[in-house]
Design an enzyme around this catalytic site. Structure first.
Site, short mmCIF file in Angstrom:
data_model
loop_
_atom_site.label_atom_id
_atom_site.label_comp_id
_atom_site.label_asym_id
_atom_site.label_seq_id
_atom_site.Cartn_x
_atom_site.Cartn_y
_atom_site.Cartn_z
N LYS A 37 0.98 -1.03 0.12
CA LYS A 37 -0.24 0.03 -0.17
C LYS A 37 0.86 1.24 0.02
O LYS A 37 0.41 2.16 -0.26
CB LYS A 37 -0.81 0.00 1.36
CG LYS A 37 -1.72 -1.30 1.45
CD LYS A 37 -2.34 -1.08 2.79
CE LYS A 37 -2.85 -2.40 3.24
NZ LYS A 37 -2.94 -2.76 4.60
N GLY A 38 2.17 0.85 0.44
CA GLY A 38 3.14 2.24 0.55
C GLY A 38 3.08 3.23 -0.65
O GLY A 38 3.47 4.34 -0.32
N GLU A 93 7.54 2.47 -6.59
CA GLU A 93 7.53 1.63 -5.25
C GLU A 93 7.94 2.91 -4.41
O GLU A 93 8.65 3.92 -4.43
CB GLU A 93 8.83 0.87 -5.35
CG GLU A 93 9.26 0.15 -4.01
CD GLU A 93 8.17 -0.61 -3.26
OE1 GLU A 93 7.18 -0.26 -3.09
OE2 GLU A 93 8.46 -1.67 -2.96
N ASP A 97 15.06 -0.90 -0.29
CA ASP A 97 15.88 -1.24 0.89
C ASP A 97 16.84 -2.31 0.51
O ASP A 97 17.68 -1.96 -0.05
CB ASP A 97 14.67 -1.49 2.12
CG ASP A 97 15.38 -1.60 3.39
OD1 ASP A 97 16.43 -0.96 3.53
OD2 ASP A 97 14.69 -2.29 4.00
N LYS A 125 17.47 3.20 0.14
CA LYS A 125 18.55 3.13 1.32
C LYS A 125 19.58 2.25 0.54
O LYS A 125 19.61 1.10 0.86
CB LYS A 125 17.61 2.46 2.29
CG LYS A 125 17.00 3.27 3.26
CD LYS A 125 16.64 2.36 4.39
CE LYS A 125 15.27 2.76 5.20
NZ LYS A 125 14.83 1.61 6.21
N PHE A 146 14.65 3.89 10.04
CA PHE A 146 13.36 3.52 9.45
C PHE A 146 12.41 4.74 9.59
O PHE A 146 12.20 5.66 10.51
CB PHE A 146 12.58 2.66 10.52
CG PHE A 146 11.56 1.67 10.26
CD1 PHE A 146 11.82 0.68 9.26
CD2 PHE A 146 10.14 2.25 10.31
CE1 PHE A 146 10.59 0.09 8.77
CE2 PHE A 146 9.27 1.62 9.70
CZ PHE A 146 9.31 0.36 9.22
N VAL A 147 11.98 4.86 8.28
CA VAL A 147 10.94 6.23 8.15
C VAL A 147 9.56 5.97 7.97
O VAL A 147 9.30 4.62 7.42
CB VAL A 147 11.59 7.02 6.87
CG1 VAL A 147 12.90 7.59 7.28
CG2 VAL A 147 11.63 6.20 5.50
N ASP A 153 4.53 2.94 6.35
CA ASP A 153 4.19 2.44 7.63
C ASP A 153 5.01 1.92 8.45
O ASP A 153 6.11 1.52 8.12
CB ASP A 153 2.88 1.60 7.28
CG ASP A 153 3.29 0.33 7.14
OD1 ASP A 153 4.36 0.17 5.93
OD2 ASP A 153 3.07 -0.79 7.58
N ARG A 159 0.98 6.03 7.87
CA ARG A 159 0.95 6.25 6.42
C ARG A 159 0.64 7.68 5.92
O ARG A 159 0.61 8.25 4.94
CB ARG A 159 -0.02 5.36 5.56
CG ARG A 159 0.59 3.87 5.83
CD ARG A 159 -0.34 3.13 4.63
NE ARG A 159 -0.22 1.77 4.87
CZ ARG A 159 1.00 1.03 4.49
NH1 ARG A 159 1.86 1.28 3.90
NH2 ARG A 159 1.05 -0.41 4.79
P1 IMP Z 1 13.03 -4.54 0.55
O1 IMP Z 1 12.52 -5.68 -0.22
O2 IMP Z 1 13.97 -4.53 1.51
O3 IMP Z 1 13.77 -3.46 -0.83
O4 IMP Z 1 11.82 -3.68 1.05
C1 IMP Z 1 10.83 -2.81 0.36
C2 IMP Z 1 9.67 -2.59 1.41
O5 IMP Z 1 10.25 -2.65 2.94
C3 IMP Z 1 9.19 -1.42 0.92
O6 IMP Z 1 7.93 -1.42 0.05
C4 IMP Z 1 8.37 -1.11 2.56
O7 IMP Z 1 7.20 -1.56 2.60
C5 IMP Z 1 9.44 -1.74 3.31
N1 IMP Z 1 10.52 -0.86 4.17
C6 IMP Z 1 11.64 -0.73 3.88
N2 IMP Z 1 12.30 0.11 4.44
C7 IMP Z 1 11.35 0.76 5.14
C8 IMP Z 1 11.27 2.00 6.17
O8 IMP Z 1 12.28 2.72 6.22
N3 IMP Z 1 9.95 2.44 6.45
C9 IMP Z 1 8.82 1.68 6.20
N4 IMP Z 1 8.89 0.67 5.23
C10 IMP Z 1 10.24 0.10 4.86
MG MG Z 2 5.35 -1.56 4.63
#
Ligand code: IMP
Ligand code: MG
Length: 173
Positions: A37-38, A93, A97, A125, A146-147, A153, A159
């Protein structure tokens, strides 16, 4: 909570990304696919900065629980319904991360045979990357914090904050 990115800075970055996309796809149409949903708030603002024929779709995955670290595994919860074959697809997206989510989604969407597949991530990140993946359009590179806010969220909360804030350790109460 400490503000990392103010709404005005976010709006300026989103406008810049929209201009880049408008230029890169001049004369063509695009399908914006938001990762639920982000990315909802980001997609709705970005779409209004893109001066092209554009349609929307949404996809949902599960990669995070309520904890602040990734489970390392991605599961598809909702697929797109738009036929993507031969289309210009922009995956939208909220944050890149570890890269595990986008790696999964790129592989999944490539299977739909789009003409081009580009990635727009509001936040990046890079220090947390596990999978080798890069976004084509990035709003901000941020440190390993963590943001929340502007769609992002913690356990489904925050959100709706208009700015992007740093969630302090234990600050989720
Ligand atoms: P990845 O698969 O680790 O790249 O993560 C991507 C997903 O992790 C994003 O779509 C977010 O939902 C969540 N995420 C990663 N870092 C944060 C953060 O700092 N705050 C909130 N959600 C995060
Ligand atoms: Mg999330």
């Amino acid at each position: 909570m400490e503000i990392l990115l103010k709404r005005e800075e976010i709006a300026a970055a989103v406008a810049r990304m929209g201009q880049q996309i408008t230029r890169d796809f001049a004369g063509e149409s695009v399908v914006l696919i938001g990762v639920l949903k982000g990315a909802c708030l980001f997609l709705s603002d970005l779409a209004r900065q893109i001066e092209l024929n554009a349609t929307f779709d949404f996809i949902a995955v599960r990669s995070y629980g309520t904890k602040q670290h990734t489970a390392g595994e991605v599961q598809l919860i909702k697929d797109v319904t738009t036929p993507l074959r031969g289309q210009n697809v922009i995956l939208v997206e909220d944050i890149l991360d570890t890269g595990l989510t986008l790696t999964y989604l790129i592989k999944h969407l490539s299977g739909h045979h789009p003409k081009r597949l580009k990635i727009a991530a509001l936040l990046d990140k890079p220090s947390r990357r596990v999978a080798q993946v890069q976004a084509d359009y990035v709003g901000f590179q941020i440190p390993d914090k963590f943001v929340v806010g502007y769609g992002l969220d913690h356990a489904e909360r925050f959100r709706n904050l208009p700015d992007i804030c740093v969630l302090e350790e234990g600050g989720e109460q």
